[in-house]
Motif scaffolding. Structure first.
Motif, PDB file in Angstrom:
ATOM      1  N   THR A  91       5.178  25.522  14.674  1.00 15.90           N
ATOM      2  CA  THR A  91       5.106  25.321  15.765  1.00 15.90           C
ATOM      3  C   THR A  91       4.398  24.033  16.060  1.00 15.90           C
ATOM      4  O   THR A  91       4.852  23.186  17.022  1.00 15.90           O
ATOM      5  N   ASP A 125       6.615  21.032  15.079  1.00 11.10           N
ATOM      6  CA  ASP A 125       7.825  20.910  16.192  1.00 11.10           C
ATOM      7  C   ASP A 125       7.088  19.828  17.462  1.00 11.10           C
ATOM      8  O   ASP A 125       7.506  19.123  18.091  1.00 11.10           O
ATOM      9  N   ARG A 126       5.824  20.347  17.944  1.00  8.50           N
ATOM     10  CA  ARG A 126       5.294  19.626  18.974  1.00  8.50           C
ATOM     11  C   ARG A 126       4.782  18.283  18.573  1.00  8.50           C
ATOM     12  O   ARG A 126       5.053  17.385  19.217  1.00  8.50           O
ATOM     13  N   GLU A 146       6.662  16.485  16.690  1.00 11.10           N
ATOM     14  CA  GLU A 146       7.882  15.559  16.727  1.00 11.10           C
ATOM     15  C   GLU A 146       8.244  15.371  17.993  1.00 11.10           C
ATOM     16  O   GLU A 146       8.613  14.227  18.255  1.00 11.10           O
ATOM     17  N   HIS A 147       8.173  16.441  18.875  1.00 17.17           N
ATOM     18  CA  HIS A 147       8.524  16.238  20.293  1.00 17.17           C
ATOM     19  C   HIS A 147       7.562  15.039  20.950  1.00 17.17           C
ATOM     20  O   HIS A 147       8.071  14.129  21.967  1.00 17.17           O
ATOM     21  N   LEU A 148       6.362  14.887  20.608  1.00 21.54           N
ATOM     22  CA  LEU A 148       5.412  13.930  21.236  1.00 21.54           C
ATOM     23  C   LEU A 148       5.672  12.543  20.428  1.00 21.54           C
ATOM     24  O   LEU A 148       5.080  11.618  20.833  1.00 21.54           O
ATOM     25  N   GLY A 149       6.637  12.418  19.370  1.00 22.58           N
ATOM     26  CA  GLY A 149       6.859  11.052  18.699  1.00 22.58           C
ATOM     27  C   GLY A 149       5.792  10.920  17.544  1.00 22.58           C
ATOM     28  O   GLY A 149       5.781   9.714  17.275  1.00 22.58           O
ATOM     29  N   TYR A 169       7.675  12.113  11.790  1.00 25.37           N
ATOM     30  CA  TYR A 169       8.987  11.889  11.481  1.00 25.37           C
ATOM     31  C   TYR A 169       9.349  12.297  10.046  1.00 25.37           C
ATOM     32  O   TYR A 169       8.587  12.467   9.407  1.00 25.37           O
ATOM     33  N   TRP A 171       7.625  15.428   6.006  1.00 27.30           N
ATOM     34  CA  TRP A 171       7.300  15.061   7.428  1.00 27.30           C
ATOM     35  C   TRP A 171       5.965  14.441   7.497  1.00 27.30           C
ATOM     36  O   TRP A 171       4.951  14.857   6.829  1.00 27.30           O
TER      37      TRP A 171
END
Length: 306
Positions: A88, A91-92, A94-97, A100, A132
């Motif tokens: 979780t 994923d957060r 990654e969403h925030l950039g 990677y 990642w």
């Protein structure tokens, strides 16, 4: 830390083998700091790397802590149960950039001091497994915080590189797991060895990105051999004592390594008596901010490891 926030500390060993004297000093320092603040002290087993966690090592560590009178307050947290929480968080990020996928191998960038970020915008080789990484060049820079022993600290995470958060083999990396778990356990104070000081900038970056509380930090001097080598399980540091007389003496030596100046008569007292004295007299101002402490050699300690 505000007076309304109750102190919560923790000891979080990796079960790669039995605890040694350096582990004892770190555990004892965190325990005394918590107990002197009338706070809670928790234990977390950082077993996210099964290949480095031989069977029985975790139970040995817990038994050693009990032998030295270091009793914890809540149920043990096991990192092997925490996959969903780590995913979780990733994923957060990654969403925030801020995270990677990276296909690069260590061999490919061995000519650089840190990973040069080749996969930041696009995976270099989509046919290969990916790790990642954290985008260390984004967010707050430099990272500043106050260490309770070593004073004001400042690091630029980008100069430390894009640290791995999840490995190519699917196992979770330390930096992400420790941040997520400290928040879950509501840790207010992290007390640990000086070898982890330069990990703190990544962890502060992650805490801010994930909007998690920022604990206070206290890094303790490392215990080294006469040759200046840090005690570790990797270099076969002897396991902690098991016979009661040796346990008492070793606990006394750990108090001395923390500069608490215990009276000599305390060396022969039971662990509970030593710990009661140490909690009452715990003084951070006595602890010298130097990098190393020498492993005691002239002691009647018999160590038997598994």
């Amino acid at each position: 830390m505000s007076h309304s926030t109750r102190y919560r500390g923790r000891f979080a060993p990796t079960p790669s083998g039995p605890l040694h004297f350096g582990s004892l000093v770190a555990a004892l320092g965190s325990y005394l700091d918590a107990r002197a603040a009338r706070g809670q002290w928790l234990v977390r087993i950082e077993d996210i790397d099964p290949p480095r966690s031989p069977k029985g090592a975790a139970s040995t560590i817990l038994r050693q802590l009990e032998t030295f009178g270091l009793e914890w307050d809540e149920a043990i947290m096991w990192q092997h149960d925490r996959h969903e929480a780590y995913q979780t968080a990733l994923d957060r990020l990654e969403h925030l950039g801020l995270a990677y996928p990276c296909s690069c191998s260590r061999k490919q960038w061995q000519g650089f001091d840190v990973y040069p970020g080749w996969c930041r915008e696009k995976v270099c080789d989509p046919t290969k497994p990916v790790a990642w990484r954290l985008r260390s060049d984004r967010g707050e820079r430099p990272i500043r915080w106050h260490d309770r022993l070593f004073g004001d600290q400042q690091f630029d995470p980008a100069e430390l590189g894009d640290v791995v958060l999840k490995r190519k083999d699917g196992l979770w990396a330390y930096q992400l797991a420790v941040v997520v778990d400290d928040a879950e356990q509501q840790i207010t104070d992290v007390v640990r060895g000086l070898d982890l000081l330069d990990n703190t900038p990544w962890q502060r970056q992650l805490q801010r990105a994930l909007q998690l509380p920022l604990p206070r930090y206290l890094h303790l001097p490392l215990i080294v051999t006469a040759e200046g080598q840090k005690l570790s399980k990797q270099n076969l540091a002897p396991a902690l004592a098991e016979a009661q007389g040796s346990v008492r003496y070793q606990l006394f030596q750990a108090l001395k390594a923390l500069d608490q100046a215990p009276p000599n008569a305390l060396a022969a007292e039971p662990t509970i008596t030593q710990l009661d004295w140490a909690v009452e007299h715990w003084s951070l101002t006595q602890l010298r901010p130097t990098a190393h402490r020498l492993m005691p050699t002239s002691s009647p300690i018999t160590t038997t490891g598994e």
